[in-house]
Motif scaffolding. Sequence first.
Motif, PDB file in Angstrom:
ATOM      1  N   VAL A  82       0.860  -1.175   0.000  1.00 14.80           N
ATOM      2  CA  VAL A  82       0.000   0.000   0.000  1.00 14.80           C
ATOM      3  C   VAL A  82       0.898   1.227   0.000  1.00 14.80           C
ATOM      4  O   VAL A  82       1.766   1.371   0.865  1.00 14.80           O
ATOM      5  CB  VAL A  82      -0.921   0.022   1.241  1.00 14.80           C
ATOM      6  CG1 VAL A  82      -1.760   1.282   1.257  1.00 14.80           C
ATOM      7  CG2 VAL A  82      -1.811  -1.212   1.274  1.00 14.80           C
ATOM      8  N   ASP A  83       0.693   2.098  -0.970  1.00 16.46           N
ATOM      9  CA  ASP A  83       1.414   3.364  -1.010  1.00 16.46           C
ATOM     10  C   ASP A  83       0.756   4.276   0.025  1.00 16.46           C
ATOM     11  O   ASP A  83      -0.315   4.832  -0.207  1.00 16.46           O
ATOM     12  CB  ASP A  83       1.324   3.972  -2.407  1.00 16.46           C
ATOM     13  CG  ASP A  83       2.093   5.271  -2.543  1.00 16.46           C
ATOM     14  OD1 ASP A  83       2.430   5.895  -1.512  1.00 16.46           O
ATOM     15  OD2 ASP A  83       2.345   5.682  -3.689  1.00 16.46           O
ATOM     16  N   THR A  84       1.386   4.396   1.184  1.00 20.21           N
ATOM     17  CA  THR A  84       0.786   5.136   2.291  1.00 20.21           C
ATOM     18  C   THR A  84       0.665   6.627   1.995  1.00 20.21           C
ATOM     19  O   THR A  84      -0.173   7.298   2.591  1.00 20.21           O
ATOM     20  CB  THR A  84       1.574   4.922   3.596  1.00 20.21           C
ATOM     21  OG1 THR A  84       2.935   5.285   3.387  1.00 20.21           O
ATOM     22  CG2 THR A  84       1.487   3.466   4.033  1.00 20.21           C
ATOM     23  N   ASP A  85       1.472   7.132   1.090  1.00 17.58           N
ATOM     24  CA  ASP A  85       1.356   8.541   0.699  1.00 17.58           C
ATOM     25  C   ASP A  85       0.147   8.761  -0.199  1.00 17.58           C
ATOM     26  O   ASP A  85      -0.460   9.830  -0.186  1.00 17.58           O
ATOM     27  CB  ASP A  85       2.621   9.018  -0.023  1.00 17.58           C
ATOM     28  CG  ASP A  85       3.827   9.075   0.910  1.00 17.58           C
ATOM     29  OD1 ASP A  85       3.628   9.346   2.118  1.00 17.58           O
ATOM     30  OD2 ASP A  85       4.949   8.837   0.440  1.00 17.58           O
ATOM     31  N   ALA A  86      -0.220   7.745  -0.974  1.00 18.33           N
ATOM     32  CA  ALA A  86      -1.349   7.865  -1.909  1.00 18.33           C
ATOM     33  C   ALA A  86      -2.680   7.490  -1.266  1.00 18.33           C
ATOM     34  O   ALA A  86      -3.716   8.055  -1.608  1.00 18.33           O
ATOM     35  CB  ALA A  86      -1.107   7.000  -3.137  1.00 18.33           C
ATOM     36  N   CYS A  87      -2.672   6.533  -0.330  1.00 16.67           N
ATOM     37  CA  CYS A  87      -3.903   6.042   0.287  1.00 16.67           C
ATOM     38  C   CYS A  87      -4.626   7.189   0.992  1.00 16.67           C
ATOM     39  O   CYS A  87      -4.041   7.906   1.807  1.00 16.67           O
ATOM     40  CB  CYS A  87      -3.593   4.928   1.282  1.00 16.67           C
ATOM     41  SG  CYS A  87      -5.065   4.263   2.114  1.00 16.67           S
ATOM     42  N   VAL A  88      -5.911   7.338   0.677  1.00 22.33           N
ATOM     43  CA  VAL A  88      -6.716   8.410   1.272  1.00 22.33           C
ATOM     44  C   VAL A  88      -7.563   7.903   2.439  1.00 22.33           C
ATOM     45  O   VAL A  88      -8.306   8.669   3.045  1.00 22.33           O
ATOM     46  CB  VAL A  88      -7.608   9.102   0.213  1.00 22.33           C
ATOM     47  CG1 VAL A  88      -6.762   9.792  -0.831  1.00 22.33           C
ATOM     48  CG2 VAL A  88      -8.566   8.114  -0.426  1.00 22.33           C
ATOM     49  N   GLY A  89      -7.486   6.615   2.749  1.00 26.02           N
ATOM     50  CA  GLY A  89      -8.209   6.061   3.881  1.00 26.02           C
ATOM     51  C   GLY A  89      -9.710   5.967   3.677  1.00 26.02           C
ATOM     52  O   GLY A  89     -10.470   6.002   4.638  1.00 26.02           O
ATOM     53  N   CYS A  90     -10.131   5.823   2.435  1.00 26.46           N
ATOM     54  CA  CYS A  90     -11.570   5.784   2.141  1.00 26.46           C
ATOM     55  C   CYS A  90     -12.230   4.481   2.589  1.00 26.46           C
ATOM     56  O   CYS A  90     -13.426   4.433   2.821  1.00 26.46           O
ATOM     57  CB  CYS A  90     -11.815   6.005   0.649  1.00 26.46           C
ATOM     58  SG  CYS A  90     -11.200   4.670  -0.407  1.00 26.46           S
ATOM     59  N   ALA A 103      -7.340   6.001  -5.416  1.00 26.71           N
ATOM     60  CA  ALA A 103      -5.994   6.583  -5.397  1.00 26.71           C
ATOM     61  C   ALA A 103      -4.962   5.699  -6.086  1.00 26.71           C
ATOM     62  O   ALA A 103      -3.797   6.080  -6.194  1.00 26.71           O
ATOM     63  CB  ALA A 103      -5.567   6.828  -3.949  1.00 26.71           C
ATOM     64  N   GLN A 104      -5.391   4.509  -6.530  1.00 23.75           N
ATOM     65  CA  GLN A 104      -4.456   3.539  -7.120  1.00 23.75           C
ATOM     66  C   GLN A 104      -3.261   3.297  -6.199  1.00 23.75           C
ATOM     67  O   GLN A 104      -2.111   3.272  -6.633  1.00 23.75           O
ATOM     68  CB  GLN A 104      -3.998   4.001  -8.505  1.00 23.75           C
ATOM     69  CG  GLN A 104      -5.117   4.077  -9.532  1.00 23.75           C
ATOM     70  CD  GLN A 104      -5.712   2.698  -9.805  1.00 23.75           C
ATOM     71  OE1 GLN A 104      -5.033   1.823 -10.301  1.00 23.75           O
ATOM     72  NE2 GLN A 104      -6.972   2.518  -9.448  1.00 23.75           N
ATOM     73  N   ALA A 105      -3.569   3.107  -4.916  1.00 25.16           N
ATOM     74  CA  ALA A 105      -2.534   2.974  -3.898  1.00 25.16           C
ATOM     75  C   ALA A 105      -2.128   1.528  -3.620  1.00 25.16           C
ATOM     76  O   ALA A 105      -1.230   1.298  -2.814  1.00 25.16           O
ATOM     77  CB  ALA A 105      -3.013   3.623  -2.595  1.00 25.16           C
TER      78      ALA A 105
END
Length: 80
Positions: free
Chosen positions: A5-13, A52-54
Amino acid sequence: MDIRVDTDACVGCGLCIKDCPMHVYELQNNVSVPVRPNNCMGCLSCHEICPAQALEHRGIYSAKRHYIDIKVCEMLRKVI
């Protein structure tokens, strides 16, 4: 299965958490975390729903979404 998981990209949706049939993910500190990666069956449903394609699944390559054919879904509902 190596799920990243790209933690910078993940928006936590939480869409991946709701969409995953195998309950691989949990939300921790507003970021999706693959807490049960061994449960992953490689359907990539979470990957496709992530705005976010995370998500990255190393070692699995998507040719088509597994659930695209409605007849297959109907058949699975009868079996499950």
